[in-house]
Design a protein around this motif. Structure first.
Motif, PDB file in Angstrom:
ATOM      1  N   LEU A 106      49.106  46.330  42.459  1.00 51.30           N
ATOM      2  CA  LEU A 106      49.046  44.972  42.002  1.00 51.30           C
ATOM      3  C   LEU A 106      48.171  44.399  40.832  1.00 51.30           C
ATOM      4  N   VAL A 107      47.219  44.963  40.716  1.00 47.28           N
ATOM      5  CA  VAL A 107      46.297  44.652  39.562  1.00 47.28           C
ATOM      6  C   VAL A 107      46.714  44.992  38.411  1.00 47.28           C
ATOM      7  N   TYR A 108      47.310  46.260  38.090  1.00 48.31           N
ATOM      8  CA  TYR A 108      47.938  46.891  36.928  1.00 48.31           C
ATOM      9  C   TYR A 108      49.097  45.949  36.670  1.00 48.31           C
ATOM     10  N   GLY A 109      50.182  45.589  37.704  1.00 49.05           N
ATOM     11  CA  GLY A 109      51.343  45.001  37.269  1.00 49.05           C
ATOM     12  C   GLY A 109      51.252  43.582  37.075  1.00 49.05           C
ATOM     13  N   HIS A 120      42.230  41.493  34.825  1.00 50.50           N
ATOM     14  CA  HIS A 120      41.239  42.201  34.397  1.00 50.50           C
ATOM     15  C   HIS A 120      39.990  42.329  35.716  1.00 50.50           C
ATOM     16  N   ALA A 121      39.196  43.253  35.573  1.00 49.00           N
ATOM     17  CA  ALA A 121      38.240  43.449  36.540  1.00 49.00           C
ATOM     18  C   ALA A 121      37.330  42.053  36.941  1.00 49.00           C
ATOM     19  N   GLY A 122      37.026  41.126  35.977  1.00 51.32           N
ATOM     20  CA  GLY A 122      36.572  40.032  36.351  1.00 51.32           C
ATOM     21  C   GLY A 122      37.346  39.097  37.346  1.00 51.32           C
ATOM     22  N   GLU A 123      38.659  39.230  36.977  1.00 55.15           N
ATOM     23  CA  GLU A 123      39.786  38.167  37.827  1.00 55.15           C
ATOM     24  C   GLU A 123      39.890  38.910  39.339  1.00 55.15           C
ATOM     25  N   VAL A 124      39.884  40.183  39.266  1.00 53.64           N
ATOM     26  CA  VAL A 124      40.102  40.993  40.721  1.00 53.64           C
ATOM     27  C   VAL A 124      38.791  40.597  41.494  1.00 53.64           C
ATOM     28  N   ASP A 125      37.663  40.563  40.841  1.00 52.19           N
ATOM     29  CA  ASP A 125      36.419  40.296  41.409  1.00 52.19           C
ATOM     30  C   ASP A 125      36.370  38.962  42.247  1.00 52.19           C
ATOM     31  N   ARG A 126      36.937  37.795  41.470  1.00 58.80           N
ATOM     32  CA  ARG A 126      36.885  36.515  41.993  1.00 58.80           C
ATOM     33  C   ARG A 126      38.007  36.427  42.883  1.00 58.80           C
ATOM     34  N   ARG A 127      38.911  37.264  43.146  1.00 59.37           N
ATOM     35  CA  ARG A 127      39.875  37.112  44.228  1.00 59.37           C
ATOM     36  C   ARG A 127      39.212  37.139  45.539  1.00 59.37           C
ATOM     37  N   ASN A 184      50.667  56.495  31.838  1.00 66.01           N
ATOM     38  CA  ASN A 184      50.285  58.033  32.324  1.00 66.01           C
ATOM     39  C   ASN A 184      48.697  57.804  32.718  1.00 66.01           C
ATOM     40  N   GLU A 185      47.786  57.053  31.907  1.00 64.79           N
ATOM     41  CA  GLU A 185      46.456  56.948  32.374  1.00 64.79           C
ATOM     42  C   GLU A 185      46.461  56.087  33.678  1.00 64.79           C
ATOM     43  N   PHE A 186      47.442  55.012  33.937  1.00 65.56           N
ATOM     44  CA  PHE A 186      47.324  54.475  35.202  1.00 65.56           C
ATOM     45  C   PHE A 186      47.661  55.246  36.460  1.00 65.56           C
ATOM     46  N   LYS A 187      48.652  56.200  36.078  1.00 73.00           N
ATOM     47  CA  LYS A 187      49.288  57.229  37.050  1.00 73.00           C
ATOM     48  C   LYS A 187      47.977  58.016  37.520  1.00 73.00           C
ATOM     49  N   ARG A 188      47.269  58.492  36.503  1.00 73.19           N
ATOM     50  CA  ARG A 188      46.251  59.220  36.921  1.00 73.19           C
ATOM     51  C   ARG A 188      45.031  58.649  37.885  1.00 73.19           C
ATOM     52  N   ILE A 189      44.992  57.440  37.455  1.00 71.58           N
ATOM     53  CA  ILE A 189      43.946  56.710  38.314  1.00 71.58           C
ATOM     54  C   ILE A 189      44.542  56.426  39.631  1.00 71.58           C
ATOM     55  N   LEU A 190      45.951  56.092  39.961  1.00 66.81           N
ATOM     56  CA  LEU A 190      46.420  56.020  41.029  1.00 66.81           C
ATOM     57  C   LEU A 190      46.337  57.198  42.094  1.00 66.81           C
ATOM     58  N   LEU A 191      46.421  58.433  41.187  1.00 72.09           N
ATOM     59  CA  LEU A 191      46.185  59.872  42.062  1.00 72.09           C
ATOM     60  C   LEU A 191      44.974  59.845  42.573  1.00 72.09           C
ATOM     61  N   MET A 192      43.801  59.403  41.989  1.00 74.13           N
ATOM     62  CA  MET A 192      42.602  59.413  42.430  1.00 74.13           C
ATOM     63  C   MET A 192      42.314  58.591  43.570  1.00 74.13           C
ATOM     64  N   ALA A 193      43.031  57.487  43.936  1.00 76.67           N
ATOM     65  CA  ALA A 193      42.626  56.669  44.850  1.00 76.67           C
ATOM     66  C   ALA A 193      42.463  56.983  46.251  1.00 76.67           C
ATOM     67  N   PRO A 194      41.546  56.663  46.772  1.00 73.79           N
ATOM     68  CA  PRO A 194      41.268  57.402  47.970  1.00 73.79           C
ATOM     69  C   PRO A 194      41.935  56.915  49.398  1.00 73.79           C
ATOM     70  N   SER A 195      42.848  55.728  49.051  1.00 74.56           N
ATOM     71  CA  SER A 195      43.486  55.510  50.515  1.00 74.56           C
ATOM     72  C   SER A 195      44.954  54.322  49.717  1.00 74.56           C
ATOM     73  N   LYS A 203      45.452  51.603  50.914  1.00 71.83           N
ATOM     74  CA  LYS A 203      45.059  50.265  50.385  1.00 71.83           C
ATOM     75  C   LYS A 203      44.657  50.162  48.953  1.00 71.83           C
ATOM     76  N   ALA A 204      44.025  51.160  48.723  1.00 68.85           N
ATOM     77  CA  ALA A 204      43.312  51.368  47.211  1.00 68.85           C
ATOM     78  C   ALA A 204      44.586  51.382  46.275  1.00 68.85           C
ATOM     79  N   ARG A 205      45.476  52.176  46.543  1.00 69.40           N
ATOM     80  CA  ARG A 205      46.623  52.280  45.690  1.00 69.40           C
ATOM     81  C   ARG A 205      47.496  51.084  45.389  1.00 69.40           C
ATOM     82  N   VAL A 206      47.672  50.477  46.685  1.00 64.23           N
ATOM     83  CA  VAL A 206      48.350  49.064  46.717  1.00 64.23           C
ATOM     84  C   VAL A 206      47.590  48.203  45.726  1.00 64.23           C
ATOM     85  N   MET A 207      46.461  48.096  45.990  1.00 68.12           N
ATOM     86  CA  MET A 207      45.431  47.147  45.214  1.00 68.12           C
ATOM     87  C   MET A 207      45.469  47.314  43.683  1.00 68.12           C
ATOM     88  N   LEU A 208      45.261  48.705  43.426  1.00 71.04           N
ATOM     89  CA  LEU A 208      45.436  49.047  41.827  1.00 71.04           C
ATOM     90  C   LEU A 208      46.884  48.758  41.280  1.00 71.04           C
TER      91      LEU A 208
END
Length: 105
Positions: free
Chosen positions: A78-81, A85-92, A58-69, A71-76
């Protein structure tokens, strides 16, 4: 020496600081006092491993609804699936596309 190390624990000093003090105590026992039997009784601590916080669906769904585009929803998603973690995403890094201009378009 034991009272000093106990004082550090009671004072709430960090594990890193207590480990430095333990190394100092070991040095004093080993080099200055030449008491190798006491060196084995002084130990160091390991930092506790912190368990990462995971979002509920439910928390993740609320975050997805706030994604601006999209592309952002797809990236979020993928990260959630992938439970990244944030550090891993930043290094990609996305590799640059290699184009072969000799074949034409």
């Amino acid at each position: 020496m034991r009272d000093f190390l106990q004082h550090l624990v009671e004072a709430g000093t960090s594990i890193c600081t207590r480990n430095q003090a333990s190394k100092w105590v070991k040095f004093v026992f080993r080099v200055t006092l030449r008491r190798h039997d006491l060196v084995a009784q002084v130990f160091s601590l390991n930092e506790p491993v912190k368990v990462p916080l995971l979002l509920s669906r439910n928390e993740f769904k609320r975050i997805l609804l706030m994604a601006p585009s999209l592309k952002a929803r797809v990236m979020l998603s993928l990260v959630y699936g992938r439970r990244m973690h944030a550090g891993e995403v930043d290094r990609r890094r996305v590799p640059a596309l290699q184009t072969d201009y000799s074949r034409g378009f």
